[in-house]
Design an enzyme around this catalytic site. Sequence first.
Site, short mmCIF file in Angstrom:
data_model
loop_
_atom_site.label_atom_id
_atom_site.label_comp_id
_atom_site.label_asym_id
_atom_site.label_seq_id
_atom_site.Cartn_x
_atom_site.Cartn_y
_atom_site.Cartn_z
N ASP A 94 36.07 51.96 39.56
CA ASP A 94 37.45 51.83 39.08
C ASP A 94 37.61 50.91 37.87
O ASP A 94 38.67 50.36 37.64
CB ASP A 94 38.33 51.31 40.21
CG ASP A 94 37.74 50.05 40.84
OD1 ASP A 94 36.91 49.38 40.18
OD2 ASP A 94 38.09 49.73 41.99
N GLU A 149 32.14 56.67 44.65
CA GLU A 149 33.14 55.77 45.23
C GLU A 149 34.56 56.29 44.96
O GLU A 149 35.46 55.56 44.54
CB GLU A 149 32.97 54.33 44.72
CG GLU A 149 33.55 53.29 45.67
CD GLU A 149 33.38 51.86 45.19
OE1 GLU A 149 32.41 51.21 45.60
OE2 GLU A 149 34.22 51.38 44.39
N GLU A 198 42.64 48.51 38.32
CA GLU A 198 41.66 49.35 39.03
C GLU A 198 42.31 50.48 39.82
O GLU A 198 41.77 51.58 39.90
CB GLU A 198 40.80 48.49 39.96
CG GLU A 198 39.81 47.56 39.24
CD GLU A 198 40.44 46.28 38.70
OE1 GLU A 198 41.64 46.02 38.98
OE2 GLU A 198 39.74 45.52 38.01
N HIS A 229 37.88 36.73 40.75
CA HIS A 229 37.95 37.14 39.35
C HIS A 229 39.04 38.15 39.01
O HIS A 229 39.13 38.60 37.89
CB HIS A 229 36.60 37.74 38.91
CG HIS A 229 36.33 39.08 39.54
ND1 HIS A 229 35.76 39.22 40.78
CD2 HIS A 229 36.57 40.34 39.11
CE1 HIS A 229 35.66 40.50 41.08
NE2 HIS A 229 36.14 41.21 40.08
N ARG A 247 42.14 40.25 37.77
CA ARG A 247 43.11 40.03 36.69
C ARG A 247 44.50 39.68 37.21
O ARG A 247 45.20 38.84 36.64
CB ARG A 247 43.23 41.29 35.83
CG ARG A 247 42.13 41.40 34.81
CD ARG A 247 42.15 42.71 34.07
NE ARG A 247 40.95 42.79 33.26
CZ ARG A 247 40.91 42.51 31.96
NH1 ARG A 247 42.02 42.20 31.31
NH2 ARG A 247 39.79 42.56 31.30
N HIS A 294 32.69 33.44 37.73
CA HIS A 294 32.75 34.61 36.84
C HIS A 294 32.99 34.14 35.40
O HIS A 294 33.79 33.23 35.18
CB HIS A 294 33.90 35.51 37.30
CG HIS A 294 33.82 36.91 36.80
ND1 HIS A 294 34.18 37.24 35.52
CD2 HIS A 294 33.42 38.06 37.39
CE1 HIS A 294 34.00 38.55 35.35
NE2 HIS A 294 33.54 39.06 36.48
C1 UD1 Z 1 35.75 43.87 35.31
C2 UD1 Z 1 36.51 45.03 35.98
C3 UD1 Z 1 36.75 44.75 37.44
C4 UD1 Z 1 35.46 44.36 38.16
C5 UD1 Z 1 34.80 43.21 37.40
C6 UD1 Z 1 33.48 42.93 38.05
C7 UD1 Z 1 38.09 46.20 34.52
C8 UD1 Z 1 39.48 46.27 34.03
N1 UD1 Z 1 37.82 45.18 35.36
O1 UD1 Z 1 36.62 42.75 35.29
O2 UD1 Z 1 37.26 45.91 38.08
O3 UD1 Z 1 35.80 43.95 39.46
O4 UD1 Z 1 34.58 43.60 36.04
O5 UD1 Z 1 32.97 41.68 37.71
O6 UD1 Z 1 37.29 47.03 34.18
N2 UD1 Z 1 32.42 38.15 30.31
C9 UD1 Z 1 31.29 37.62 29.75
N3 UD1 Z 1 30.06 38.12 30.11
C10 UD1 Z 1 29.92 39.11 31.00
C11 UD1 Z 1 31.08 39.66 31.58
C12 UD1 Z 1 32.32 39.18 31.23
O7 UD1 Z 1 31.36 36.71 28.95
O8 UD1 Z 1 28.79 39.53 31.29
C13 UD1 Z 1 33.75 37.62 29.93
C14 UD1 Z 1 34.13 38.07 28.51
O9 UD1 Z 1 34.89 37.08 27.90
C15 UD1 Z 1 35.00 39.30 28.80
C16 UD1 Z 1 35.73 38.82 30.05
O10 UD1 Z 1 34.75 38.11 30.80
O11 UD1 Z 1 35.85 39.61 27.73
C17 UD1 Z 1 36.37 39.89 30.85
O12 UD1 Z 1 35.50 40.95 31.17
P1 UD1 Z 1 36.14 42.38 31.59
O13 UD1 Z 1 35.07 43.35 31.83
O14 UD1 Z 1 37.18 42.76 30.62
O15 UD1 Z 1 36.94 42.11 32.92
P2 UD1 Z 1 36.50 41.54 34.29
O16 UD1 Z 1 37.54 40.59 34.65
O17 UD1 Z 1 35.10 41.08 34.24
N1 UDP Z 2 27.26 39.56 42.92
C1 UDP Z 2 26.08 39.08 42.34
N2 UDP Z 2 26.05 37.78 41.89
C2 UDP Z 2 27.12 36.96 41.97
C3 UDP Z 2 28.32 37.46 42.55
C4 UDP Z 2 28.36 38.77 43.00
O1 UDP Z 2 25.07 39.79 42.26
O2 UDP Z 2 27.04 35.82 41.53
C5 UDP Z 2 27.28 40.96 43.39
C6 UDP Z 2 27.82 41.18 44.78
O3 UDP Z 2 26.80 41.06 45.76
C7 UDP Z 2 28.39 42.60 44.71
C8 UDP Z 2 28.85 42.69 43.26
O4 UDP Z 2 28.19 41.66 42.56
O5 UDP Z 2 27.38 43.56 44.91
C9 UDP Z 2 30.35 42.52 43.19
O6 UDP Z 2 30.74 42.36 41.87
P1 UDP Z 2 32.16 41.76 41.48
O7 UDP Z 2 32.69 40.92 42.58
O8 UDP Z 2 32.00 41.15 40.13
O9 UDP Z 2 33.03 43.08 41.27
P2 UDP Z 2 33.91 43.99 42.25
O10 UDP Z 2 33.06 44.43 43.37
O11 UDP Z 2 35.10 43.19 42.66
O12 UDP Z 2 34.35 45.12 41.38
#
Ligand code: UD1
Ligand code: UDP
Length: 370
Positions: free
Chosen positions: A96, A118, A132, A208, A210, A241
């Site tokens: 999602d 999923e 999502e 984490h 939004r 995160h």
């Molecule tokens: C995204 C997904 C969310 C998922 C989450 C898993 C969307 C809208 N949201 O949220 O569904 O649960 O990933 O973790 O798709 N950033 C880094 N390095 C990284 C990753 C993120 O620096 O490796 C920082 C960056 O500033 C980036 C910000 O986090 O711009 C947000 O990342 P983004 O993918 O937009 O949203 P998430 O909150 O991570």
């Molecule tokens: N996870 C990981 N390292 C971490 C935190 C989470 O490998 O420090 C794994 C966790 O076991 C799960 C996945 O990341 O499999 C979940 O990711 P996240 O919570 O970022 O996203 P969501 O599932 O909410 O989309």
Amino acid sequence: MNIWVIMGTRPEAIKMAPVVQALQDVSDEVQVKVCLTAQHRELLDQVIRSFHLPVEYDLNIMTPGQTLVEITSRVLERLSKLFSENKPDAILVHGDTTTTLSAGLAGYYQQIPIGHVEAGLRTYDKYHPFPEEMNRRLVDAMSDFLYAPTEQAKKNLLSENIEEHKIVVTGNTGIDALLYIAQKPYTFENSLLEALGKDRRLIVLTAHRRESFGKPMDEIFHAVSDLIDKNDDIEILFPVHPNPNVTASVKQYLQGKERVHLVSPMEYVPFVHILKKCYLILTDSGGIQEEAPSLGKPVLVLRDVTERPEAVQAGTALLVGPHYERILDTAQKLLDDKEMYQNMANKINPYGDGKSGKRIAEHLLKTLSR
Ligand code: UD1
Ligand code: UDP
């Protein structure tokens, strides 16, 4: 048969790894191409390394503090170009995220068959989780093969008039990965991680979402801070995160506190072994809500609604929302009340049996060969 597996974020990569593996194993006719949008950069690369995923394309779109519009448009534009140049026979998207939505849309515009791994998860509240809930509904509507993890997810899809012949209940592929990793012996290289949970009860925290940025996230961290102050026999591990909105709240409430270990996002394998040895999990994560019951760990879900009701119904998860009092009171009860704790610490497996990737690969091969 050219099947592209698209992934952008950490959870997509973890949950697609078993599918990639199963597609590689299912037949020599299948050529799997892993395509990264890299909506996440560091978090995604960690998983790619852990599972040795063979990456064919990398769109490398992440920027710090990216907006939803930026992710959507960059992925749509760059993937559309790749699809039109290479013409995959089918694409698979997961879950999602914004990558999922944009990749699905890019596939739909070029009339490429789409498989949604999923499929069918719902809260029916379009702003929780945001965005999502809408991403997955839109992708389900565009998809040709809907791989639902549970019977409940299938019911949701049927209630939306999605044709039954498109839906396959597969179990959740994340549980394939979890069961595989969790049963292997593991020794922590890091001395902090090795020591955790030995002298005190360990609580794992992740947050984490939004829709929780700002006040809700402040309430979560405030509750955790007070929980630590009240109980000197607990410690918290929080892999923070990298989203800048999360780090801002963390600094205010948790930085520098005794018995709170703020660490960088952890590699998947040690993280699973940390979950195995913890006492309790507090999380707003989707994936961790599925992993906790499979490991027999009680989980307090830091959200008001969940698209994963199975663990709540089975009694291993409780919804406490991002609300200071409910988090503090419920966590305290779980620390004090052994009977309540034992009732929640049941090992159940509502989300999968470890063979979901195989079911998806076999279905896709059979359907595309017709
Ligand atoms: C995204 C997904 C969310 C998922 C989450 C898993 C969307 C809208 N949201 O949220 O569904 O649960 O990933 O973790 O798709 N950033 C880094 N390095 C990284 C990753 C993120 O620096 O490796 C920082 C960056 O500033 C980036 C910000 O986090 O711009 C947000 O990342 P983004 O993918 O937009 O949203 P998430 O909150 O991570
Ligand atoms: N996870 C990981 N390292 C971490 C935190 C989470 O490998 O420090 C794994 C966790 O076991 C799960 C996945 O990341 O499999 C979940 O990711 P996240 O919570 O970022 O996203 P969501 O599932 O909410 O989309």
